[in-house]
Write a protein that holds these residues in place. Structure first.
Motif, PDB file in Angstrom:
ATOM      1  N   ARG A  41       0.853  -1.196   0.000  1.00 54.29           N
ATOM      2  CA  ARG A  41       0.000   0.000   0.000  1.00 54.29           C
ATOM      3  C   ARG A  41       0.883   1.238   0.000  1.00 54.29           C
ATOM      4  N   LEU A  42       0.646   2.136  -0.932  1.00 57.81           N
ATOM      5  CA  LEU A  42       1.419   3.365  -1.038  1.00 57.81           C
ATOM      6  C   LEU A  42       0.515   4.567  -0.781  1.00 57.81           C
ATOM      7  N   GLN A  43       1.069   5.571  -0.130  1.00 51.70           N
ATOM      8  CA  GLN A  43       0.333   6.804   0.135  1.00 51.70           C
ATOM      9  C   GLN A  43       1.108   7.970  -0.453  1.00 51.70           C
ATOM     10  N   ASP A  44       0.463   8.743  -1.342  1.00 52.93           N
ATOM     11  CA  ASP A  44       1.169   9.854  -1.977  1.00 52.93           C
ATOM     12  C   ASP A  44       1.105  11.105  -1.105  1.00 52.93           C
ATOM     13  N   ALA A  45       1.665  12.208  -1.622  1.00 55.12           N
ATOM     14  CA  ALA A  45       1.743  13.447  -0.852  1.00 55.12           C
ATOM     15  C   ALA A  45       0.364  13.979  -0.478  1.00 55.12           C
ATOM     16  N   SER A  46      -0.669  13.570  -1.230  1.00 56.48           N
ATOM     17  CA  SER A  46      -2.023  14.043  -0.961  1.00 56.48           C
ATOM     18  C   SER A  46      -2.772  13.154   0.019  1.00 56.48           C
ATOM     19  N   GLY A  47      -2.095  12.096   0.491  1.00 56.93           N
ATOM     20  CA  GLY A  47      -2.757  11.160   1.396  1.00 56.93           C
ATOM     21  C   GLY A  47      -3.580  10.116   0.666  1.00 56.93           C
ATOM     22  N   ASN A  48      -3.481  10.090  -0.668  1.00 54.54           N
ATOM     23  CA  ASN A  48      -4.248   9.146  -1.475  1.00 54.54           C
ATOM     24  C   ASN A  48      -3.585   7.780  -1.450  1.00 54.54           C
ATOM     25  N   LEU A  49      -4.368   6.718  -1.301  1.00 50.57           N
ATOM     26  CA  LEU A  49      -3.840   5.364  -1.222  1.00 50.57           C
ATOM     27  C   LEU A  49      -3.899   4.668  -2.578  1.00 50.57           C
ATOM     28  N   SER A  50      -2.867   3.874  -2.856  1.00 53.13           N
ATOM     29  CA  SER A  50      -2.862   3.026  -4.041  1.00 53.13           C
ATOM     30  C   SER A  50      -2.201   1.713  -3.681  1.00 53.13           C
ATOM     31  N   PHE A  51      -2.469   0.664  -4.469  1.00 50.01           N
ATOM     32  CA  PHE A  51      -1.942  -0.661  -4.184  1.00 50.01           C
ATOM     33  C   PHE A  51      -1.101  -1.145  -5.368  1.00 50.01           C
ATOM     34  N   LEU A  52      -0.004  -1.833  -5.037  1.00 52.02           N
ATOM     35  CA  LEU A  52       0.940  -2.261  -6.059  1.00 52.02           C
ATOM     36  C   LEU A  52       1.345  -3.710  -5.798  1.00 52.02           C
ATOM     37  N   GLN A  53       1.245  -4.548  -6.822  1.00 52.87           N
ATOM     38  CA  GLN A  53       1.649  -5.954  -6.712  1.00 52.87           C
ATOM     39  C   GLN A  53       3.148  -6.062  -6.981  1.00 52.87           C
ATOM     40  N   VAL A  54       3.872  -6.677  -6.045  1.00 53.15           N
ATOM     41  CA  VAL A  54       5.333  -6.739  -6.119  1.00 53.15           C
ATOM     42  C   VAL A  54       5.810  -8.175  -5.962  1.00 53.15           C
ATOM     43  N   HIS A  55       6.779  -8.578  -6.794  1.00 50.74           N
ATOM     44  CA  HIS A  55       7.392  -9.902  -6.637  1.00 50.74           C
ATOM     45  C   HIS A  55       8.683  -9.774  -5.843  1.00 50.74           C
ATOM     46  N   ILE A  56       8.776 -10.525  -4.743  1.00 48.64           N
ATOM     47  CA  ILE A  56       9.983 -10.560  -3.920  1.00 48.64           C
ATOM     48  C   ILE A  56      10.779 -11.801  -4.319  1.00 48.64           C
ATOM     49  N   PRO A  57      12.012 -11.645  -4.795  1.00 42.18           N
ATOM     50  CA  PRO A  57      12.781 -12.803  -5.277  1.00 42.18           C
ATOM     51  C   PRO A  57      13.228 -13.723  -4.152  1.00 42.18           C
ATOM     52  N   ALA A  58      13.338 -15.014  -4.452  1.00 45.92           N
ATOM     53  CA  ALA A  58      13.809 -16.003  -3.485  1.00 45.92           C
ATOM     54  C   ALA A  58      15.243 -15.713  -3.081  1.00 45.92           C
ATOM     55  N   GLY A  59      15.530 -15.874  -1.785  1.00 47.25           N
ATOM     56  CA  GLY A  59      16.892 -15.691  -1.291  1.00 47.25           C
ATOM     57  C   GLY A  59      17.181 -14.321  -0.734  1.00 47.25           C
ATOM     58  N   ILE A  60      16.218 -13.416  -0.759  1.00 42.04           N
ATOM     59  CA  ILE A  60      16.467 -12.043  -0.313  1.00 42.04           C
ATOM     60  C   ILE A  60      16.672 -12.002   1.201  1.00 42.04           C
ATOM     61  N   GLU A  61      17.483 -11.037   1.669  1.00 42.21           N
ATOM     62  CA  GLU A  61      17.766 -10.879   3.092  1.00 42.21           C
ATOM     63  C   GLU A  61      17.232  -9.540   3.598  1.00 42.21           C
ATOM     64  N   SER A  62      17.117  -9.441   4.916  1.00 46.95           N
ATOM     65  CA  SER A  62      16.727  -8.175   5.528  1.00 46.95           C
ATOM     66  C   SER A  62      17.724  -7.084   5.146  1.00 46.95           C
ATOM     67  N   GLY A  63      17.195  -5.915   4.815  1.00 50.70           N
ATOM     68  CA  GLY A  63      18.045  -4.793   4.451  1.00 50.70           C
ATOM     69  C   GLY A  63      18.272  -4.643   2.966  1.00 50.70           C
ATOM     70  N   GLN A  64      18.036  -5.718   2.194  1.00 47.73           N
ATOM     71  CA  GLN A  64      18.179  -5.611   0.747  1.00 47.73           C
ATOM     72  C   GLN A  64      16.964  -4.902   0.159  1.00 47.73           C
ATOM     73  N   LYS A  65      17.162  -4.329  -1.032  1.00 46.48           N
ATOM     74  CA  LYS A  65      16.102  -3.533  -1.646  1.00 46.48           C
ATOM     75  C   LYS A  65      15.688  -4.112  -2.996  1.00 46.48           C
ATOM     76  N   VAL A  66      14.408  -3.985  -3.289  1.00 47.32           N
ATOM     77  CA  VAL A  66      13.855  -4.359  -4.596  1.00 47.32           C
ATOM     78  C   VAL A  66      13.553  -3.066  -5.346  1.00 47.32           C
ATOM     79  N   ARG A  67      14.077  -2.950  -6.558  1.00 44.60           N
ATOM     80  CA  ARG A  67      13.880  -1.735  -7.352  1.00 44.60           C
ATOM     81  C   ARG A  67      12.698  -1.916  -8.298  1.00 44.60           C
ATOM     82  N   LEU A  68      11.761  -0.991  -8.243  1.00 44.35           N
ATOM     83  CA  LEU A  68      10.600  -0.999  -9.127  1.00 44.35           C
ATOM     84  C   LEU A  68      10.731   0.201 -10.067  1.00 44.35           C
TER      85      LEU A  68
END
Length: 301
Positions: free
Chosen positions: A153-180
């Motif tokens: 769930r993302l909230q923009d500067a206007s407080g508007n909510l939107s939803f985004l489907q994201v694939h998290i790759p296998a093997g990821i660790e805490s602190g790593q980032k996924v770039r969209l």
């Protein structure tokens, strides 16, 4: 084409306002006129573009200095800062070609040529990429091991909510980032949108400890199995496996299960290992016969 409005006026500020005032005014107006909260209102969309353009100039100290001195002309492709300051002048040659004559003092001529080429190639008609954004997402231990799809769930500067489907790759660790790519702030003048970077936080799994691609667990075995040897079931991330225990195994012995760790994010055919530390269960509440036999063992050992 009409005269462009003053950037300070667009943001509702007095000329020369400082950066904190500029940022505060931008956040307030961007929230009010953002297209997502104005239902396709063309006027609001135009105002949002003007607000964003004004902010892109006034939030940059160098661009703000130029604008304060020369106004909108500073960002015209034909603008030349030295000429505007009266340090150069132009004339036509006898063959009709236009040339500029430069008067050099004791200063460094490299600075003059740098200013000249800056004026030629750094006009404000270029498209500008939108800003990158950062967000966080929490996933379970097994979700990190095998990969998963998450709806964030993302909230923009206007407080508007939107939803985004994201694939998290296998093997990821805490602190790593996924770039969209392209999911950040919209660009200016048709420029590409910025990127969204999701920082991942991975939960824990009882009995399993992760170190990089390797997994560490503890297995308790009966005293008799440690003495005589045998087979035991060992839990892994991929189900239970049978493991051979050697006769006379001591507490603290480590067993390596090759390939039972975490998959590499760089190479799907490469896995870490699982290391199992053996703990021996000391028998309790022995019946008289069992105690007698252990005493006999103690005497002959």
């Amino acid at each position: 084409m009409g005269t462009k409005r003053d950037y300070y006026e667009i943001l509702g500020l007095k000329k020369g306002a400082d950066i904190s005032e500029i940022k505060k005014a931008y956040r307030k107006l961007a929230k009010k006129f953002h297209p997502d909260t104005n239902g396709g209102n063309a006027r609001a969309e135009q105002q949002f573009k003007e607000i964003t353009e004004a902010y892109s100039i006034l939030s940059d100290p160098k661009k703000k200095e130029l604008y304060d001195k020369f106004g909108h002309a500073a960002f015209d492709p034909s603008f030349h800062e030295e000429a505007a300051r009266g340090n150069t002048y132009g004339d036509f040659g006898r063959d009709g070609s236009f040339y500029r004559e430069y008067h050099f003092g004791d200063g460094d001529t490299d600075d003059l040529f740098e200013d000249f080429f800056h004026g030629m190639f750094h006009g404000r008609n270029f498209r500008q990429k939108g800003q990158d954004m950062n967000a966080g997402v929490s996933i379970g231990f097994d979700e990190a091991v095998f990969g998963c799809d998450k709806q964030i769930r993302l909230q923009d500067a206007s407080g508007n909510l939107s939803f985004l489907q994201v694939h998290i790759p296998a093997g990821i660790e805490s602190g790593q980032k996924v770039r969209l790519k392209g999911k950040g702030m919209p660009g200016i003048r048709g420029g590409e949108a910025g990127d969204l970077f999701l920082e991942v936080t991975v939960g824990e799994k009882p009995g399993f400890e992760r170190k990089g691609m390797d997994i560490y667990t503890v297995l308790q075995i009966p005293f008799t199995t440690a003495v005589f040897g045998g087979e035991v079931q060992v839990p892994t991330l991929y189900g239970k496996v049978m493991c051979r225990i050697r006769e006379g195994t001591q507490s603290g012995t480590k067993i390596r299960l090759k390939g039972k760790g975490i998959v590499s994010m760089k190479n799907a055919s490469v896995y870490g290992d699982q290391y199992v530390t053996i703990e021996i269960q000391v028998p309790r509440n022995l019946n008289p016969e069992a105690k007698r036999k252990l005493k006999e063992y103690e005497r002959v050992a």
